[in-house]
Design a protein around this motif. Structure first.
Motif, short mmCIF file in Angstrom:
data_model
loop_
_atom_site.label_atom_id
_atom_site.label_comp_id
_atom_site.label_asym_id
_atom_site.label_seq_id
_atom_site.Cartn_x
_atom_site.Cartn_y
_atom_site.Cartn_z
N ARG A 78 6.73 -11.19 26.63
CA ARG A 78 5.62 -11.37 25.70
C ARG A 78 6.02 -11.05 24.27
O ARG A 78 5.58 -11.70 23.33
N ARG A 79 6.88 -10.04 24.12
CA ARG A 79 7.31 -9.66 22.77
C ARG A 79 8.67 -10.26 22.42
O ARG A 79 9.13 -10.12 21.29
N ASP A 80 9.32 -10.88 23.42
CA ASP A 80 10.62 -11.51 23.24
C ASP A 80 11.64 -10.54 22.64
O ASP A 80 12.30 -10.83 21.63
N ASN A 106 22.91 -10.60 23.03
CA ASN A 106 23.03 -11.58 21.96
C ASN A 106 21.62 -11.99 21.55
O ASN A 106 21.01 -12.88 22.16
N GLY A 107 21.09 -11.30 20.54
CA GLY A 107 19.72 -11.57 20.13
C GLY A 107 18.75 -11.10 21.19
O GLY A 107 18.63 -9.90 21.46
N THR A 108 18.05 -12.04 21.84
CA THR A 108 17.11 -11.71 22.90
C THR A 108 17.64 -12.11 24.27
O THR A 108 16.88 -12.08 25.26
N ASP A 109 18.91 -12.48 24.34
CA ASP A 109 19.56 -12.82 25.60
C ASP A 109 20.59 -11.75 25.94
O ASP A 109 21.01 -10.97 25.06
N ALA A 110 21.00 -11.72 27.20
CA ALA A 110 21.94 -10.68 27.61
C ALA A 110 22.78 -11.15 28.78
O ALA A 110 22.38 -12.02 29.56
N ALA A 111 23.97 -10.54 28.91
CA ALA A 111 24.85 -10.72 30.06
C ALA A 111 25.18 -9.34 30.59
O ALA A 111 25.65 -8.47 29.85
N VAL A 112 24.92 -9.14 31.88
CA VAL A 112 25.07 -7.82 32.50
C VAL A 112 26.09 -7.92 33.62
O VAL A 112 25.95 -8.74 34.54
N ASP A 113 27.12 -7.09 33.55
CA ASP A 113 28.15 -7.02 34.59
C ASP A 113 27.85 -5.81 35.48
O ASP A 113 28.01 -4.66 35.05
N LEU A 114 27.42 -6.07 36.71
CA LEU A 114 27.06 -4.99 37.63
C LEU A 114 28.24 -4.54 38.49
O LEU A 114 28.08 -3.67 39.34
N GLY A 124 16.56 -16.78 27.58
CA GLY A 124 15.16 -17.15 27.44
C GLY A 124 14.33 -16.53 28.55
O GLY A 124 14.31 -15.30 28.74
N LYS A 125 13.62 -17.38 29.32
CA LYS A 125 12.82 -16.91 30.45
C LYS A 125 13.52 -17.13 31.79
O LYS A 125 12.90 -17.01 32.84
N VAL A 126 14.80 -17.41 31.73
CA VAL A 126 15.56 -17.71 32.94
C VAL A 126 16.54 -16.58 33.22
O VAL A 126 17.25 -16.11 32.32
N MET A 127 16.57 -16.16 34.49
CA MET A 127 17.53 -15.14 34.95
C MET A 127 18.40 -15.75 36.03
O MET A 127 17.89 -16.33 37.00
N GLU A 128 19.71 -15.62 35.87
CA GLU A 128 20.65 -16.09 36.87
C GLU A 128 21.42 -14.90 37.43
O GLU A 128 22.04 -14.14 36.66
N PHE A 129 21.35 -14.74 38.76
CA PHE A 129 21.95 -13.59 39.44
C PHE A 129 23.03 -14.11 40.37
O PHE A 129 22.74 -14.81 41.35
N ASP A 130 24.29 -13.79 40.06
CA ASP A 130 25.43 -14.24 40.87
C ASP A 130 25.77 -13.14 41.88
O ASP A 130 26.16 -12.03 41.50
N THR A 181 5.96 -11.42 33.04
CA THR A 181 5.97 -10.70 31.76
C THR A 181 7.31 -10.07 31.42
O THR A 181 7.55 -9.75 30.25
N LYS A 182 8.20 -9.91 32.40
CA LYS A 182 9.48 -9.27 32.07
C LYS A 182 10.55 -9.59 33.10
O LYS A 182 10.25 -9.94 34.25
N ILE A 183 11.79 -9.45 32.65
CA ILE A 183 12.98 -9.55 33.50
C ILE A 183 13.69 -8.21 33.41
O ILE A 183 13.97 -7.73 32.31
#
Length: 445
Positions: A78-80, A106-114, A124-130, A181-183
């Protein structure tokens, strides 16, 4: 010695057989009776229903939370905006230039290494989980909920695909959640977060060697106090762990047990003389004193604490009174039995010297019951340290009340573990001290 076989009684074979058969039946009947009792208690206590309602995954989560903490990578749709915080708390949020090395924003996007091949990409509003050995999961947040795209094949047990919320936890230390509303991504790490200093403290993240050098340095961080005083203050006033308040609560618990036990011993010993048959000739006095002991110890310590809480309000005094009332009955009974078992010859020997009654008690009686007196008082002191924790949980204060407060939320389970460990340490220390005192006072070692 010769055995007179001629006059020995001749046993009837039937009698011998009946005796052997009776013992054989007892050997079989006793295990069967025990088994039947266990079966009865299994169903009467509702063990099957309890096992059916058990949540082992919940227990695993609490166990993990007690020894580990998690960092939240959250995108508020909602607040991006993107936030990275310990336990998701605003006061423990990482600055943009101090992010962990496993997170790239990167701005409002992110890459997370677990780690171990697990990775999350938020665009954006898309989450990709490998997920290794499963494939790529793609989840899109919509105005009505979430839309999920899964790899072909059966859905694993660790994944909950709901139109309103997506929740995936392939391992205990990795979790991904998506709503409209959130990821949110959770990454767990072993240890207790911010245990020494709060996230906002200027001492946060310093090693022991750095703190030691800072304590010895002449350059003060705060001109109003020394660096050692600052380190101590920052540790005790840690808002996440509240070390200072925990130590004060532990001290209250120890004082509660000490005051209650000593009060019980102070009143229990003189009352024991009134209950002992060889010191009080009046059967009426003995009867009512013993009934007083039964009354005091017949009501459980927890019930006494509830009564005193209603009478005097919350506080350590109510716990000390509950311990004193219960233990006066228990110690009084033990002391009276010890008095009845003393050796009267020692008392008569003191009497022969012309000693008065108080001197006979002092030199003829007390030395005989002193081992029992000391050992029982020290044992009850050690036991009451544990009991004071339970009483405190009902509202009498001390560490027990703090323990219940941390357990109510089920959120900061590491704080619960911290208090439990401190309580165990205090009990161990009390046990060692009581053992040392027993050896010093009784054995003279």
């Amino acid at each position: 010695m010769a055995v007179d076989t001629l006059n020995a009684p001749i046993l009837d074979p039937g009698t011998v057989f009946r005796g052997v058969r009776r013992r054989a039946w007892m050997t079989v009947a006793l295990p069967i009776a025990v088994l039947m009792y266990l079966v009865y208690t299994w169903f009467s206590f509702g063990v099957p229903d309890l096992l059916a309602k058990a949540q082992p995954e919940r227990a695993a989560l609490l166990a993990t939370d007690s020894v580990a903490y998690k960092v939240h990578v959250t995108k508020l749709l909602r607040r991006d905006i993107m936030e990275v915080a310990i336990e998701g708390e605003r006061r423990a949020t990482y600055a943009a230039d101090e992010l962990p090395d496993w997170v790239e924003v990167n701005g409002t996007d992110a890459a997370v290494d677990l780690g171990q091949g697990y990775s999350v990409t938020i665009t954006g509003k898309v989450m990709e989980f490998d997920v290794p050995d499963y494939g790529l999961i793609r989840v899109t947040a919509t105005n009505d909920g979430v839309r999920t795209e899964l790899p072909p094949g059966p859905v694993p047990d660790w994944l909950r695909d709901d139109p309103k919320k997506f929740d995936a936890r392939p391992t205990l230390d990795r979790r991904v959640q998506v709503t409209r509303t959130k990821i949110e991504v959770h990454n767990y790490f072993g240890g207790w977060e911010n245990f020494w200093f709060s996230f906002q403290s200027e001492l946060h993240g310093m090693s022991f060697s750095q703190l030691w050098a800072l304590a010895l340095s002449n350059e003060r961080i705060d001109p109003a106090q020394s660096n050692m005083s600052l380190i101590t203050h920052e540790f005790l006033d840690n808002p996440d762990w509240q070390h200072g308040e925990v130590f004060v609560a532990l001290f209250e618990t120890i004082m509660m047990a000490l005051l209650g036990t000593l009060t019980a011993a102070f009143f229990g010993l003189p009352l024991a003389f009134l209950a002992a048959r060889n010191f009080t000739s009046s059967s009426i006095v003995r009867f009512f004193t013993r009934r007083l002991f039964d009354f005091l110890r017949g009501i459980d310590m927890l019930i006494w604490s509830l009564i005193f809480i209603r009478a005097f309000g919350l506080g350590p005094l109510t716990g000390a009174l509950a311990i004193a009332f219960t233990d006066t009955g228990s110690l009084g009974k033990l002391f009276s039995e010890a008095l009845e078992n003393i050796d009267n010859r020692q008392v008569e020997g003191v009497r022969a010297t012309g000693a008065n009654q108080i001197q006979r008690y002092r030199f003829g009686v007390i030395p005989q019951i002193l081992p029992v007196f000391v050992s029982q008082v020290l044992y009850y002191l050690e036991s009451n340290t544990r009991s004071a924790t339970v009483i405190g949980a009902l509202g009498a204060g001390g560490i027990g009340l703090m323990l219940v407060e941390t357990m109510k939320t089920s959120r900061d389970w590491e704080n619960t573990s911290y208090i439990i460990i401190l309580t165990i340490v205090v009990v161990i220390v009390m046990d060692q001290i009581s053992g040392w005192l027993r050896r010093r006072l009784i054995e003279g070692k």
